[in-house]
Design an enzyme around this catalytic site. Structure first.
Site, short mmCIF file in Angstrom:
data_model
loop_
_atom_site.label_atom_id
_atom_site.label_comp_id
_atom_site.label_asym_id
_atom_site.label_seq_id
_atom_site.Cartn_x
_atom_site.Cartn_y
_atom_site.Cartn_z
N CYS A 176 -2.58 15.42 12.31
CA CYS A 176 -1.96 14.36 11.52
C CYS A 176 -1.86 14.76 10.05
CB CYS A 176 -2.75 13.07 11.71
SG CYS A 176 -2.70 11.89 10.38
N CYS A 204 -6.13 13.16 6.95
CA CYS A 204 -7.55 13.26 6.58
C CYS A 204 -7.98 14.71 6.54
CB CYS A 204 -8.41 12.51 7.59
SG CYS A 204 -8.22 10.74 7.55
N CYS A 237 -7.15 4.73 14.18
CA CYS A 237 -7.27 5.64 13.05
C CYS A 237 -8.64 5.39 12.40
CB CYS A 237 -6.12 5.35 12.09
SG CYS A 237 -6.38 5.88 10.41
N GLU A 254 5.83 -2.37 -16.70
CA GLU A 254 5.98 -1.80 -15.36
C GLU A 254 7.48 -1.68 -15.09
OE1 GLU A 254 4.37 -0.73 -12.41
OE2 GLU A 254 6.38 -0.78 -11.57
N CYS A 271 -4.34 9.19 -10.42
CA CYS A 271 -4.55 9.52 -9.01
C CYS A 271 -4.24 10.99 -8.76
CB CYS A 271 -3.72 8.60 -8.11
SG CYS A 271 -2.00 8.55 -8.55
N1 SAH Z 1 -2.00 -0.17 -12.29
C1 SAH Z 1 -1.51 -0.60 -11.00
C2 SAH Z 1 -0.41 0.29 -10.42
C3 SAH Z 1 -0.56 1.77 -10.54
S1 SAH Z 1 0.64 2.68 -9.60
C4 SAH Z 1 -2.67 -0.78 -10.04
O1 SAH Z 1 -3.79 -0.38 -10.31
O2 SAH Z 1 -2.45 -1.36 -8.98
C5 SAH Z 1 1.73 3.26 -10.86
C6 SAH Z 1 2.80 2.25 -11.27
O3 SAH Z 1 3.62 2.85 -12.27
C7 SAH Z 1 3.75 1.85 -10.14
O4 SAH Z 1 3.72 0.44 -10.03
C8 SAH Z 1 5.12 2.35 -10.61
O5 SAH Z 1 6.17 1.49 -10.24
C9 SAH Z 1 4.96 2.37 -12.12
N2 SAH Z 1 5.84 3.27 -12.88
C10 SAH Z 1 6.33 4.48 -12.50
N3 SAH Z 1 7.05 5.04 -13.49
C11 SAH Z 1 7.02 4.18 -14.54
C12 SAH Z 1 7.58 4.21 -15.85
N4 SAH Z 1 8.32 5.24 -16.27
N5 SAH Z 1 7.35 3.17 -16.67
C13 SAH Z 1 6.61 2.10 -16.23
N6 SAH Z 1 6.05 2.01 -15.00
C14 SAH Z 1 6.27 3.03 -14.16
#
Ligand code: SAH
Length: 445
Positions: free
Chosen positions: A75, A78, A156, A330, A402
């Protein structure tokens, strides 16, 4: 069959593959860990690097364990199920350390990765393709890594335990109710995927049927039968994806049962999650991640905080309790809509939401700004955002990432004006090679 090479694993790559040096060649091998020796079958080559899989294992790592899931190597989801959890955490700490040092050229302490109390069955979201096998039987499971071939799998090891029996019964009910499954080649058939979302704090569970057309025949009876077998399902949604594409969800949606969303809480705030919302997948670890990030802010409640890349507003809403004001930005419109709803639901009034590119926004913003929390996607931030941070000379930046490699690249860029004072990896995705990191930067005097 590909060429077989005997070699010893000397390191682990950032994708969680064993790194083997065989003569002048470098081979990345799935399911092989440092100090192990094996016969490796070379499967393919990309950019001068060979990729292979273990054919015969000669020496085993003392940290190797029996994986819970039989298909874990096929898969590809993991990478670390065959190694004990303590060692997984060590790999993750080292990955962050290496990135900070080798990519970021930053000399700072990296703390040991914060582990999970429950490293299995943690995922609150699972999406599973359904199809017919060569004999015409309905199967569901996971795609073989880098392919569209389904490896049937009943359970899973990282998904919420409630999902398995629902997925099985859906297969049985499809047969009973003569509902077809989608065929990618002919572009015919009804059911493409099933997505299950579970709530950690409430007794709520959502089933999303991703279909190729709206209102398929037999739908009512099928859903009734499913609900009868599984009274724990609190909502069923149909999502229609009629496009010939790899993207799972389509744009049209219909609620077939219940409210069309489930609720969950993070750090005491409640969030509504609909079929397509972005929501962190590990409900226990996300609290540790957010607390790690937000504990870095001193408790002076008079500060203006920017929550950049804010998704559905989770971090900013939690931070608002200890801030004068939070500004959140966002790029995805629906996520911003969810965020506004989430603020109302939790009676948070000192937060404002903006939809757009984080770099553009901060460049045009001329109000007060004390702290920036940023949580960009895997590719990291961009020059526009980072150069504006340098010009604005914000007191403190908290970077939630991440991807350690893009984090390190961005930290190096910021290090002309900011000092990296704290780096803390957090394990949001046990059994996989992924790792989340919180870094703190302070403006140099
Ligand atoms: N902080 C949130 C989401 C993190 S994921 C949490 O912890 O749940 C990263 C986010 O960045 C996503 O929602 C994505 O849509 C947004 N994103 C990606 N490129 C971007 C940009 N250029 N400007 C603003 N937001 C953006």
């Amino acid at each position: 069959m590909g060429k077989i090479v005997k070699g010893k694993c000397i390191d682990i790559s950032s994708e969680g593959k064993g790194v083997v040096k065989a003569g002048r060649d470098i081979i990345f091998c799935d399911g092989l860990f440092p100090n192990e020796e094996a016969d490796i079958e070379i499967l393919y080559q990309r950019a001068g690097v060979h990729f292979g899989k273990v054919r015969k294992l000669y020496t085993m790592s003392k940290n190797r364990i029996q994986p819970k899931c039989k298909i874990c190597t096929a898969c590809g989801g993991c990478q670390y199920q065959q190694i004990d959890y303590k060692t997984q955490l060590l790999f993750k700490t080292n990955r962050v350390k290496n990135a900070i040092k080798r990519i970021g050229h930053i000399d700072t302490r990296v703390n040991d990765c914060i582990g999970a109390d429950h490293p299995y069955n943690y995922r609150n979201k699972i999406q599973v393709p359904y199809a017919k096998d060569r004999k015409g039987n309905i199967v569901y499971g996971f795609y073989k890594e880098n392919s569209h071939e389904i490896i049937p799998n009943k359970e899973c090891a990282i998904e919420d335990k409630r999902a398995a029996s629902i997925l099985w019964d859906i297969k049985e009910l499809l047969k009973e109710h003569k509902i077809s499954v989608y065929n990618e080649d002919s572009d015919k058939g009804i059911l493409r995927y099933v997505l299950i979302r579970t709530s950690h704090h409430f007794k709520e569970l959502m089933v999303v049927l991703i279909t190729s057309e709206m209102n398929f025949p037999g739908q009512r009876n099928f859903v009734d039968a499913l609900l009868k077998l599984h009274p724990e399902i609190t909502t069923v949604v149909e999502n229609v994806n009629s496009r010939h594409t790899n993207v799972i969800l389509g744009n049209k949606e219909k609620v077939l049962f219940g409210p069309g969303y489930i609720k969950d809480t993070i750090c005491g705030l409640t969030f509504e999650i609909s079929a397509s919302s972005f929501f962190q997948v590990n409900p226990e670890q996300v609290e540790k991640l957010y607390k790690t990030a937000l504990n870095l802010i001193n408790s002076d409640k008079n500060q203006v905080v920017l929550d950049a890349y804010s998704g559905v507003g989770t971090i900013g809403l939690i931070a608002s309790k200890n801030a004068k004001k939070v500004i959140s930005v966002e790029i995805v419109k629906d996520a911003v809509k969810n965020a506004i709803e989430n603020a109302k639901r939790n009676n948070v009034n000192n937060i404002e939401f903006h939809c757009g590119d984080a770099g553009e926004f901060i460049d045009n913003y001329d109000g007060d700004l004390d702290i920036v929390i940023m949580d960009p996607p895997r590719k990291g931030s961009d020059e526009k955002f980072l150069s504006t941070l340098i010009n604005k000379r914000v007191k403190q930046i908290i970077y939630v990432s991440c991807d350690p490699e893009t984090l390190a690249r961005d930290l190096e860029y910021l290090s002309s004006v900011y000092t990296v004072t704290y780096v803390q990896p957090v394990d949001m995705f046990p059994q996989t090679a992924h790792v989340e990191t919180v870094a703190c930067l302070q403006l140099k005097e």
